[in-house]
Design an enzyme around this catalytic site. Sequence first.
Site, PDB file in Angstrom:
ATOM      1  N   SER A 128       0.873  -1.176   0.000  1.00 61.00           N
ATOM      2  CA  SER A 128       0.000   0.000   0.000  1.00 61.00           C
ATOM      3  C   SER A 128       0.903   1.218   0.000  1.00 61.00           C
ATOM      4  O   SER A 128       2.063   1.145   0.445  1.00 61.00           O
ATOM      5  CB  SER A 128      -0.878   0.003   1.256  1.00 61.00           C
ATOM      6  OG  SER A 128      -1.500   1.257   1.444  1.00 61.00           O
ATOM      7  N   TYR A 145      -1.599  -1.017  10.512  1.00 53.29           N
ATOM      8  CA  TYR A 145      -1.645  -1.287   9.078  1.00 53.29           C
ATOM      9  C   TYR A 145      -0.405  -0.727   8.397  1.00 53.29           C
ATOM     10  O   TYR A 145       0.241  -1.414   7.584  1.00 53.29           O
ATOM     11  CB  TYR A 145      -2.913  -0.673   8.492  1.00 53.29           C
ATOM     12  CG  TYR A 145      -3.088  -0.901   7.012  1.00 53.29           C
ATOM     13  CD1 TYR A 145      -3.579  -2.112   6.538  1.00 53.29           C
ATOM     14  CD2 TYR A 145      -2.781   0.090   6.085  1.00 53.29           C
ATOM     15  CE1 TYR A 145      -3.752  -2.328   5.173  1.00 53.29           C
ATOM     16  CE2 TYR A 145      -2.947  -0.111   4.722  1.00 53.29           C
ATOM     17  CZ  TYR A 145      -3.439  -1.337   4.274  1.00 53.29           C
ATOM     18  OH  TYR A 145      -3.599  -1.548   2.924  1.00 53.29           O
TER      19      TYR A 145
END
Length: 283
Positions: free
Chosen positions: A146, A159
């Site tokens: 990401s 995350y």
Amino acid sequence: MTNRDHNLRDKVVAITGGARGIGRATAAEFLRAGAQVALGDIDAELVEKTAVELGESTGGVVCGLPLDVTDRASFSSFLDAAEGRLGPLGVLVNNAGIMPTGSFADESDAMTDSMVAINLCGVLHGSKLAANRMAGRGGHIVNVASLAGATAFPGLATYCATKHAVVGFSEALHLELAANGIGVTVVLPSVVHTELSAGHGAPKWIRPISEVEPEDVASAIVAAVGSHRTWVAVPRSLGAMIKIASGLPDRLRHRISHAAHFDTAFTHVDPEVREAYHRRLHP
């Protein structure tokens, strides 16, 4: 037929987190290029349904198999089944991941452990198993990280930690495996229109340059196979901006993030939408 399609024809591709979102879109892209695809997902019923639908819509060879990426034995069984049905593994796409939002201090230990187990350990399990299977004949491993793996967002602390780890791991593995004819590429999408990021609070004016569709990520993943690229951002323009910003002084970088409301995109969210996603993670 493009050169890319020719290179992928009949190649066996395994995709984790394949029942929905980026995984499903990536499977469709590989199938259209002539590859054979094994989809793995913790939701065994849905992944079988997805495989049937993709087979009907593309005319390609695809199967849906149960997979718990946090369990190395389950991952090995998934790859055994994929190779038993389709042939030797040529490409592994480590796509499975979760993204709960909220304050780190309020995050349950169970949620923290789940993110580390799925987002990071799942990639480690899959990459090691794939590297051993591809030894002597080559192949390609694509790890979906990401842009949160190249920057930081409040509300996504764990995350971000897992995705930063995936980026660093992938870059090191790329160097380790290159001499063995095994490619490794890490793909860094921005905000993708999937359930995973639904309900985020990024302002509307920035969404046209910060949001992408699952199909955009799928195209980048398929294009990465066989390439020598280590790092691919989706969209490329935002990836370039983040790389430039990383060289700025911290105070200036944080001011820019605040001006663009990136610092509140995952703290000021739609609570109902996010709660629905969180309930699916821990029903």
